[in-house]
Motif scaffolding. Structure first.
Motif: not given
Length: 516
Positions: A407-435
């Motif tokens: 939901x962050x920005x349009x597909x291929x936009x700089x905002x979407x890339x920044x949001x993806x980089x937050x995940x890429x720069x986190x090597x610890x991912x904790x996932x609780x229950x998902x639908x």
């Protein structure tokens, strides 16, 4: 004929012959017979040894197999151990051959989290310790889970238990007010902002001065920080980037205000933008260039955010406290206003946050879906995540599901890339229950295996899949009863609201508790 039998017969004959005649003669003949028998036995033994040595030499001279074994199909005849090629498979398949196979864990140094459901052992986690050991290269965390899965309790446990190890906690914005009671309980401070309160926070304060900066460097740092903040606030309200003319209007207004007041406040900046000095407005167009920016910032001092940032600060920022949280729960009108408050509060904390001598600190971004939709705030977060190792910071980003990134920005936009980089720069991912409808996106984004993907909908309360770089753990979070009383967020729904009345008990030893 048997040689032994022949010798016995010869010896008997000699004895008979020696028995005749004088005693002396008999003695001589007996010795002679014994000598004959001994010589015969020695000759027989030499003959047998020579025959054995010949057979042994003949056996050694024969080569039955090549020294390295026979090649090709004949290799099975080799006397060496049979070489079987390696085979990889899942633990579900290999459990028959290795029924007690389990992950070795991360060691015993760190903050206790709970129980590893596969190995049955205790699970501890500390991003700074893991970084020192080389197990991770980025100390940032991402925590995702549906409402009621227990992710909020886990976040609170991680940072409160870390305080005992000398770490500090900053919460730049708490939209729900969940961290205020925790800050007070651990000896920190919760700054509550909202309409009708006396609390004022001037985001243009000089703030905490890091050690080692000269006067010129400190003056330049303050000016740059104030300029960036005013621009970010204007972009957030206008929901678009600023033009070069608008940047110029802000810069001239800030310079003119600082010339008259060493600690400016936002109303002064707004006044200078809407009515610039004649010395700066040589062509008479500066007021028109900054008109939209001025009216956007006016909303912070005379509009629906009046009373929060329109005067000198009534509170001080003490970076030595164990925890500081900015409670924004009194301002719940819309996400834009929350983002404005987050921008101001993060800038207010930024000086102490980016001090390399400030020690190791947690920075918690709760309800991240509210923040990532605003470019200016997203850029601030991205900068802090990229520099986390340099400043000793572990950023914790909390949201409900990974599809929030879409939901962050349009597909291929700089905002979407920044949001993806937050995940890429986190090597610890904790996932609780998902639908169930979120499993495909979650698995694709995090690179989960089929087994891990099928596991997510079955996780219970307080159970999470921890992906730490290329290793996976399924952990049951455990809480002390005092922590459970302090961290519980379900009281209003269940009608069993519990009050936390003993701040000292929250730092006591951990006992068997129920994960929440």
């Amino acid at each position: 004929m048997d040689p032994d039998r022949s010798r016995r017969k010869l010896y008997s004959t000699v004895l008979v012959e020696t028995g005749r005649g004088s005693r002396r003669g008999r003695r001589q003949r007996q010795k002679a017979a014994e000598a004959v028998l001994a010589n015969d036995q020695a000759a027989t033994r030499a003959e047998q040894k020579a025959r054995y040595d010949a057979q042994r030499a003949e056996a050694r001279a024969i080569t039955y197999l090549p020294r390295g074994g026979e090649p090709g199909p004949a290799a099975l005849r080799s006397y060496r151990p049979f070489r079987v090629p390696t085979h990889q498979d899942t633990s579900a398949t290999l459990q028959g051959a290795y029924p007690f196979l389990a992950e070795g864990g991360l060691g015993s140094s760190g903050v206790f989290v709970g129980q590893d459901l596969y190995s049955g052992g205790s699970f501890v986690y500390d991003p700074w310790h893991l970084y020192q050991r080389g197990l991770i290269t980025a100390p940032n965390l991402v925590l995702a889970g549906i409402v009621g899965a227990g992710k909020s309790s886990l976040a609170k446990s991680l940072y409160t238990r870390s305080i005992a190890f000398g770490r500090r906690v900053y919460v730049p914005g708490d939209p729900k007010g969940e961290h205020s009671a925790i800050a007070e309980a651990v000896g920190g401070k919760a700054i509550i902002l909202g309409h009708g309160l006396r609390t004022r926070l001037n985001p243009l304060d000089q703030g905490y001065r890091p050690a080692g900066l000269s006067e010129a460097e400190w003056t330049s740092t303050i000016a740059s920080r104030r300029r960036d903040l005013i621009g970010a606030l204007a972009e957030t309200v206008l929901e678009r980037p600023l033009s070069p003319l608008e940047h110029t209007a802000i810069d001239l207004a800030l310079r003119a205000t600082v010339a008259q007041a060493s600690v400016p406040i936002l109303p002064m900046i707004v006044e200078r933008i809407l009515a610039p000095d004649s010395a700066d407005n040589l062509d008479g167009r500066l007021a028109e260039d900054g008109r939209l920016v001025g009216h956007a910032l006016r909303r912070l001092v005379a509009g629906d955010l009046a009373g929060l940032f329109d005067g000198p600060s009534t509170v001080t920022f003490d970076p030595t406290l164990p925890m500081i949280s900015l409670d924004l729960s009194r301002v719940v009108e819309n996400s834009t206003l929350i983002s404005v408050l987050m921008t101001c509060s993060s800038a207010w904390m930024e000086a102490a946050l980016l001090d390399p001598a400030g020690g190791q600190r947690w920075v918690v971004y709760d309800e991240a879906w509210r923040l990532m939709s605003h470019p200016s705030l997203l850029r601030r977060m991205d900068a802090q995540w990229r520099l986390s190792r340099h400043y000793g910071i572990a950023n914790l980003l909390i949201f409900h599901k990974l599809t929030d990134l879409d939901t962050v920005g349009d597909s291929g936009s700089a905002m979407r890339a920044l949001a993806g980089s937050l995940l890429a720069n986190a090597e610890t991912r904790i996932i609780y229950r998902q639908e169930s409808d979120q499993l495909g996106v979650t698995a694709q984004t995090l690179g989960l295996t089929g087994t891990e993907q099928r596991l997510l909908p079955t996780l219970g309360t307080g159970q999470g899949l921890w992906r730490i770089k290329d290793r996976s753990f399924v952990i049951q979070h455990q809480l002390h009863p005092s922590e459970l009383a302090a961290f519980d967020t379900t009281g209003r729904m269940t009608g069993e609201a519990r009050k936390f009345t003993d701040p000292g008990a929250s730092l006591g030893p951990f006992d068997k508790g129920t994960a929440a």
